[in-house]
Design an enzyme around this catalytic site. Structure first.
Site, PDB file in Angstrom:
ATOM      1  N   ASN A  47       0.755  -1.226  -0.150  1.00 20.66           N
ATOM      2  CA  ASN A  47      -0.047  -0.005   0.070  1.00 20.66           C
ATOM      3  C   ASN A  47       0.854   1.260  -0.017  1.00 20.66           C
ATOM      4  O   ASN A  47       0.302   2.207  -0.507  1.00 20.66           O
ATOM      5  CB  ASN A  47      -0.786   0.007   1.223  1.00 20.66           C
ATOM      6  CG  ASN A  47      -2.052  -0.833   1.101  1.00 20.66           C
ATOM      7  OD1 ASN A  47      -2.685  -0.971  -0.117  1.00 20.66           O
ATOM      8  ND2 ASN A  47      -2.871  -1.271   2.268  1.00 20.66           N
ATOM      9  N   TYR A  48       2.023   1.356   0.740  1.00 19.10           N
ATOM     10  CA  TYR A  48       2.650   2.560   0.945  1.00 19.10           C
ATOM     11  C   TYR A  48       4.048   2.856   0.219  1.00 19.10           C
ATOM     12  O   TYR A  48       4.365   3.863  -0.043  1.00 19.10           O
ATOM     13  CB  TYR A  48       2.824   2.808   2.265  1.00 19.10           C
ATOM     14  CG  TYR A  48       1.573   2.918   2.993  1.00 19.10           C
ATOM     15  CD1 TYR A  48       0.382   3.879   2.700  1.00 19.10           C
ATOM     16  CD2 TYR A  48       0.996   1.659   3.994  1.00 19.10           C
ATOM     17  CE1 TYR A  48      -0.816   4.076   3.379  1.00 19.10           C
ATOM     18  CE2 TYR A  48      -0.174   1.885   4.507  1.00 19.10           C
ATOM     19  CZ  TYR A  48      -1.025   2.925   4.256  1.00 19.10           C
ATOM     20  OH  TYR A  48      -2.300   3.026   4.750  1.00 19.10           O
ATOM     21  N   ILE A  49       4.791   1.426  -0.004  1.00 16.96           N
ATOM     22  CA  ILE A  49       5.925   1.607  -0.816  1.00 16.96           C
ATOM     23  C   ILE A  49       5.847   1.451  -2.236  1.00 16.96           C
ATOM     24  O   ILE A  49       5.243   0.751  -2.862  1.00 16.96           O
ATOM     25  CB  ILE A  49       7.121   0.491  -0.342  1.00 16.96           C
ATOM     26  CG1 ILE A  49       7.183   0.762   1.143  1.00 16.96           C
ATOM     27  CG2 ILE A  49       8.138   0.386  -1.222  1.00 16.96           C
ATOM     28  CD1 ILE A  49       8.035  -0.515   1.858  1.00 16.96           C
TER      29      ILE A  49
END
EC number: 5.6.2.1
Length: 923
Positions: A878-880
């Site tokens: 989701n975030y990297i």
């Protein structure tokens, strides 16, 4: 940075005691004078993740008005109820084994946009949904690393601005006061993508794909523009539509529709649409499609009544029920094995209330003589016969042969095939989940107040279909009709209905690897990259405003600090009467925050999806003082901490730095930027693939720790670790046997290599060796039996006679011979050389392979142990930015399969192909 005019400053939230509008210098001086002189812990890291210790909960009485705050139970003991009923094939009693889910799915608990206080279906504009190194490292070292990364970020931001001469956008022009916090507030220019003249993309309007995005209000509908057709996989259809004169577009579309085949009959070898290679952006980015065809949704099978000898008992009496009430009873009875749910008092209470309502509506319960049975007490209900029936059915189903299971799956796949794909602008796109939810009991996530409520069967009359004007509308089941059919080309969903528990809308969307979802992910990460240009100014401004005399500004700055440093979600206003009382940073209440001198802040609240968030953070002393001020009497439990700040107000302020910037972008930016810097620092020489994977995971773990992506230790972790230890010990035992075989071939080796070389490892005791030998014998028997069954299934499928039982008996002799061999070895303490033409050289080569296998398993064990409290998946998926993983894969020659599963490789195909083997790409 100033938040703007006084008109923009929020009034205090009307829910109890409010903070003063301004802070006097006398108040500030008084707080400074009270500063503790004790040593402060390193700032900027989470120092704990667990229950609150009663003896450590001393709180400044001037802040809370009480000496101690009552501790809660450990997060490890908290119960999380998860609604996983979207799987049509799964039994109702089964729950997911983990609370961590593919983050790209939409939450069941997200609120729908509200209008004038009433729940209404979303407008056309409201329907574009996105799918959305060591733990033991000293805290000071981790904090220092985080501080160094932030310094690098500040230098890079200045460098980017100096190189591109990008002008900061006007603060208010592109912002509407009524805009929701999750809609793009302004469109970035071509030069605002990573500070360079980047290629434009024709992505979706909603730019974030985080899973915590609510279905929010949209901006007003844009004037109808000439929609440019998306590039289609069928060149002829695309060209015909695009080239047609304005007045003939509809006719061309109709012609294309008439000539097209069924969606599932399309040629699988059609040209792939590589949207990431496009150089031009659509004029009207709000238009998602020009033509759309699909076959509707898959409804769950009708309920089949129980056998006559299977009954619900009330106070020992078997009762007859109407078919709807009987089905509701099975919802509870079929999940008796899920004690975490059925023994929950709230779950029982909600089920019984809804069950009683169905009973009253359908004529109640009767005994075998037709006499009415008044069901008044839940405790007198006995579901044991229902569970026994379900358990027997499950066992019988599992006991079927592989051929029967494959035949059933093939039949189901054939039935479902027409619904699994749609035609989107002429392209064949996969549908995410075309199944309508099965009826059952709502589990919810976390401590949900509505857990146990009955989810009613969804009928066609509740479903709205979204499809192209020229496409054939799918037929509803016989005797039914759709609620509505619409042709909204600004929405990305294919079907929609409203569930009865929370009144939320459920959508059939395209799959995670679709063009629409890929563009959403791409735009999310590009926006995070764009934040690099402004991050130093934002941090400098909120640091300055931490001492602002205006309470609203100081509260906003404090919230920004917490969101940036500790990845707290911003939080949205909720209808607490109908929603679980979950909060984020801006909606924190007095009781959610506990302060411990000199600079520790303890958060304890229900966060997204009703999952408990408990953590202790060491913060800047000024932030600690501010929170102390925000909790100043007469505030008490129930009062807002940030009573002069809302999420909308915060995001409007952020948009003054960068178009479309919202609080949630910080989570993506911090994770991706930190990972980028950690990967750049790696020095890999002469490492194996397994070692490189562990290095990557170590970086990912640091990102998760620094960005606060923690989790509780999984229930199966200890068992998995024991299994790995046993595997490693088994390989070491195999090494010893191999050495003994070498000695059997050449006894002189004992003198040459030394007796110690041939010694059995101390922890491989005689008792363990015998136990392991028994395991190896049983394992071989199991493999022989399985192979025998498969061979027979193949023979039957080919029309041949199955193998006789004597054949199995003959095959099992190998296991008996192995057992006899082990007994002989234990007695003689010698191992005879095995294999064809055994030699010392071959056995030494085998030892090298065993050493490598042991090393790989030890790396895997260390990796798994390090990850037990860290959610690597949350960060990586989701975030990297997935392009960072692709770059690592290319730079160090590690197969991308080591990081992304098949599903993720499809989801991130745009990242894999856009970066390719370019190891120089940077976030």
């Amino acid at each position: 940075m100033s938040s703007g005019s006084e008109d923009d400053k929020p009034l205090a939230k009307v829910n109890g005691h409010a903070s003063a509008p301004t802070i006097s210098k006398a108040d500030d001086r008084a707080m400074d004078a009270a500063d503790s002189k004790v040593h402060m812990a390193p700032v900027g890291v989470s120092i704990r993740n667990g229950p609150v210790d009663q003896d450590r909960m001393d709180v400044d009485s001037s802040v809370s008005g009480q000496a101690k705050r009552k501790s809660r139970t450990s997060i490890d003991q908290s119960i999380n109820y998860k609604d996983d009923s979207s799987d049509d094939e799964a039994p109702l009693a089964k729950r997911s084994k983990t609370q961590h889910k593919q983050p790209d799915s939409d939450s069941d608990d997200e609120p729908i946009a509200k209008k004038n206080g009433a729940r209404l279906p979303p407008s056309a504009k409201n329907t574009d949904m996105d799918v959305d190194s060591d733990d033991d490292e000293p805290l000071g070292k981790i904090a220092a690393k985080k501080a160094n990364i932030e310094k690098e970020a500040a230098k890079e931001a200045k460098s980017i601005r100096a190189g591109t001469k990008a002008k900061k956008p006007a603060a208010k022009k592109a912002v509407k006061d009524e805009s929701s916090d999750d809609e793009p507030l302004a469109k970035p220019t071509k030069r605002q993508v990573n500070g360079t003249a980047a290629k434009k993309t024709n992505g979706v309007k909603k730019e974030e794909s985080d899973s915590d995005v609510p279905i929010a209000k949209r901006a007003k509908k844009a004037p109808a523009a000439k929609p440019a057709a998306k590039p289609a996989a069928k060149p002829a259809a695309k060209a015909a539509t695009k080239a047609a004169p304005k007045g003939k577009v509809a006719a061309v579309k109709k012609s294309v529709k008439e000539e097209s085949k069924d969606i599932t009959d399309e040629d699988d070898e059609e040209e792939e649409y590589k949207w990431w290679e496009e150089s031009a952006k659509k004029e009207d980015d709000s238009i998602k499609w020009t033509t759309l065809e699909h076959n509707g949704v898959i409804f769950p099978e009708d309920y089949q009544r129980l056998p006559k000898d299977v009954k619900l008992l009330y106070d020992g009496t078997p009762v007859e029920l109407d078919i709807e009430a009987e089905e509701a009873a099975t919802f509870f009875g079929f999940m008796l094995n899920s004690t975490v749910n059925v023994e929950n008092p709230t779950f029982q209470k909600n089920f019984f209330r809804d069950f009683k309502e169905i009973l009253d509506r359908t004529g109640g319960a009767k005994d075998k003589n037709g006499k009415k049975v008044d069901i008044k007490e839940f405790e007198k209900l006995d579901f044991s016969q229902l569970w026994a029936y379900k358990d027997a059915q499950t066992k019988a189903k599992n006991a079927r042969s592989s051929a029967e299971k494959k035949a059933e799956k093939a039949e189901r796949d054939k039935r479902d095939a027409p619904y699994l794909y749609c035609k989107w602008d002429g392209r064949k796109e996969k549908v995410g989940n075309p199944r309508v939810e099965i009826p059952g009991l709502f589990r919810g996530r976390g401590d949900h107040p509505k857990t146990g409520c009955i989810k009613k069967r969804v009928l066609p009359e509740q479903i709205t279909i979204n499809i192209g004007k020229e496409a054939k509308v799918p037929e509803p089941p016989a005797g039914h009709k759709w609620k509505a059919v619409q042709h909204d080309n600004k929405a990305t969903w294919l079907a929609m209905w409203q569930e009865n528990i929370n009144g939320h809308y459920k959508y059939v969307m395209l799959a995670a690897n679709s063009t629409v979802k890929g563009k959403a992910d791409f735009k999310k990460f590009e926006k995070a990259r764009e934040l690099k240009k402004y991050i130093d100014r934002i941090r400098a401004d909120y640091t300055k405003d931490l001492k602002s005399e205006v309470m609203a500004d100081r509260q906003r700055a404090t919230a920004m600090y917490l969101i940036d440093k500790f990845a707290l979600r911003a939080g949205n206003e909720k209808d607490t009467e109908n929603e679980a009382e979950t909060v984020g940073c801006c909606s924190l209440k007095y009781e959610h925050v506990t302060l411990r001198e000199p600079n520790t802040v303890i958060f304890d609240f229900l966060g997204k999806d009703s999952i408990r968030f408990y953590n202790e953070f060491t913060v800047d002393r000024q932030v600690f003082k501010n929170l102390k001020m925000f909790k100043k009497p007469p505030k008490e439990d129930g009062d807002d901490i940030f009573d002069r700040l809302t999420t909308t107000q915060l995001n409007k302020h952020l948009s003054s730095y960068m178009p479309g910037l919202t609080a949630k972008v910080f989570r993506t930016y911090n994770a991706s930027y930190t990972m980028s810097k950690l990967l750049q620092e790696l020095k890999v020489t002469n490492a194996t693939v397994h070692e490189k994977v562990k290095l990557y995971n170590d970086c990912n773990r640091q990102v998760a720790i620094l960005c606060n992506h923690k989790r509780t230790v999984g229930a199966s972790h200890e068992q998995q670790m024991k299994k790995l230890v046993e595997q490693i010990k088994g390989l070491r035992y195999q090494k010893w046997r191999t050495k003994m075989m070498m000695l059997d071939l050449d006894p002189k080796l004992k003198k040459k290599k030394g007796a110690a070389y041939f010694e059995l490892d101390e922890d491989l005791t005689e008792e363990w060796v015998k136990s392991h030998q028994e395991f190896l014998v049983e394992d071989q028997k199991a493999k022989i039996n399985k192979k025998f069954e498969k061979d027979n299934e193949k023979r039957i499928a080919d029309g041949e006679k199955p193998l006789p039982a004597s054949e199995l008996k003959e095959r099992l002799k190998a296991a008996s011979e192995l057992e006899a061999k082990f007994k002989k070895e234990n007695k003689t303490k010698k191992v005879e050389a095995e294999g064809k033409g055994p030699s010392v050289e071959k056995l030494e080569a085998a030892l090298e392979k065993l050493d490598q296998r042991i090393k790989n398993l030890e790396l895997q064990s260390a990796d798994r142990e390090g990850n037990k409290e860290v959610a690597l998946g949350t960060s990586k998926i989701n975030y990297i930015d997935p392009r960072l993983t692709v770059v690592f894969s290319a730079k160090f020659n590690v197969p991308i399969e080591k990081f992304f599963s098949k599903t993720l490789r499809e989801k991130f195909k745009w990242a894999i192909e856009s970066v390719g083997n370019d190891s120089t790409w940077e976030f």
